[in-house]
Design an enzyme around this catalytic site. Sequence first.
Site, mmCIF file in Angstrom:
data_model
loop_
_atom_site.group_PDB
_atom_site.id
_atom_site.type_symbol
_atom_site.label_atom_id
_atom_site.label_comp_id
_atom_site.label_asym_id
_atom_site.label_seq_id
_atom_site.Cartn_x
_atom_site.Cartn_y
_atom_site.Cartn_z
ATOM 1 C CB THR A 15 -35.066 -53.766 -34.440
ATOM 2 O OG1 THR A 15 -35.485 -52.864 -35.000
ATOM 3 C CG2 THR A 15 -32.532 -53.223 -35.251
ATOM 4 C CG ASP A 59 -41.867 -51.757 -39.311
ATOM 5 O OD1 ASP A 59 -40.633 -51.560 -38.671
ATOM 6 O OD2 ASP A 59 -42.545 -50.974 -37.915
ATOM 7 C CB SER A 60 -43.534 -54.662 -34.464
ATOM 8 O OG SER A 60 -43.422 -52.930 -33.969
ATOM 9 C CB SER A 61 -44.876 -50.227 -37.446
ATOM 10 O OG SER A 61 -44.651 -49.808 -37.797
ATOM 11 C CG ASP A 92 -41.241 -49.284 -32.889
ATOM 12 O OD1 ASP A 92 -40.814 -49.031 -32.080
ATOM 13 O OD2 ASP A 92 -40.696 -49.365 -34.480
ATOM 14 C CB THR A 167 -45.263 -49.856 -21.647
ATOM 15 O OG1 THR A 167 -46.732 -50.143 -20.966
ATOM 16 C CG2 THR A 167 -46.118 -48.002 -22.278
ATOM 17 C CB THR A 277 -54.020 -43.277 -15.157
ATOM 18 O OG1 THR A 277 -53.580 -42.508 -15.343
ATOM 19 C CG2 THR A 277 -52.867 -44.652 -14.735
ATOM 20 C CD GLN A 278 -53.476 -38.548 -20.427
ATOM 21 O OE1 GLN A 278 -52.705 -37.858 -20.668
ATOM 22 N NE2 GLN A 278 -55.025 -38.627 -21.563
ATOM 23 C CB CYS A 279 -49.533 -41.992 -14.853
ATOM 24 S SG CYS A 279 -50.746 -40.445 -14.088
HETATM 25 N N1 ASP Z 1 -39.394 -50.533 -36.322
HETATM 26 C C1 ASP Z 1 -39.470 -52.193 -35.442
HETATM 27 C C2 ASP Z 1 -40.415 -52.513 -35.130
HETATM 28 O O1 ASP Z 1 -41.387 -52.525 -34.259
HETATM 29 C C3 ASP Z 1 -38.499 -51.413 -34.409
HETATM 30 C C4 ASP Z 1 -38.153 -52.696 -33.716
HETATM 31 O O2 ASP Z 1 -37.486 -53.712 -33.549
HETATM 32 O O3 ASP Z 1 -37.513 -52.880 -32.568
HETATM 33 O O4 ASP Z 1 -40.356 -53.446 -35.948
#
Ligand code: ASP
Length: 343
Positions: A15, A59-61, A92, A167, A277-279
């Site tokens: 972003t 996009d970081s995904s 992300d 995180t 842990t999930q915490c």
């Molecule tokens: N979808 C974007 C990414 O992680 C969101 C961001 O940049 O914060 O690439």
Amino acid sequence: MIEETSILIIYTGGTIGMIADKETGALVPFNFDNINNQIPELKRFNFTLDFHCFEPIMDSSNMDPVVWIELGQIIKKNYEDYDGFVILHGSDTMAYTASAMSFILENLNKPVVFTGSQLPLGVLRTDGRENLITSIEIAAAKDDDTPIVPEVCVYFENHLMRANRSTKYNAENFNAFVSGNLPLLADVGIYIKYNRNIILKPNFKKLKVHEKMVTGVAVLKLFPGISKEFIIAFFKIVGLKGVVMESFGSGNAPSEPWFVNAIEEAIDLGVVILNVTQCITGAVEHGKYETSVLLEKAGVIGGGDITTEAALTKLMYLFGKGIEREDVAKLLRKSLRGELTIN
Ligand code: ASP
């Protein structure tokens, strides 16, 4: 002659690098050659800022270990020429990439600061401007010619965190990251207050960039009602070498025999299982409850207070070293880059 400070800014995507297209209004990546028009304040830094833009930006995904290694190679190539590095990255998966970089870059003695934003730089109320400017300042900060933060870190909305402790926990707030088990490396207000007791010390050794990450690693998040079929199918994944098992509370898991047997069988077949842990805050403590005693007996490794992001990337890094399973297990119990609290 006093040499000028120089910072390399690497834009991977996300972003932060977006602006609204003048005609359509849609968000499009902006050309970093025009960054000074976008953020005129950058001209006020009295040192060199160079840019490296990923092609194509991501996009970081879509991030993966191949790109992490590429990032490591870019830093290796430019390491001697710059005082610090700022990596602009989508928020992300930033905690994963930043954690991975902390393992890939051994003997790091210069700052590598990850940042991004929730609102694009081209939007009036953007958080990206402040995040970028402060990250540059942190990457350039020195005490007697020694970088103040010679480690991989994440800077977001006034908080500087160790990369492998961070995180993403909020999809909307500017304050999007948390370091649940380690105090901040710096708190930013009028002053940048560095927490010098926590920041890693430089070791002045030569940078070593690890260029192999093994991907036969997976995260298993436990949930009430998890079925025997699911667990059996999970451990049948071809090429599975390591599992980050996200358990409940201080490391608890179902105590049903079919579950414990499935874990034992997987370990017998050579899979390394790390219990986290999930915490967001707190640690796995094998033996606190009976349910985790069974895990310990089965050969599961207690992950202490490591984050899932750091656990996953640490496993990829350790398997990438090509070492024996026993050595992987030994190193998982040690803190290699400050990712784990050893009491
Ligand atoms: N979808 C974007 C990414 O992680 C969101 C961001 O940049 O914060 O690439």
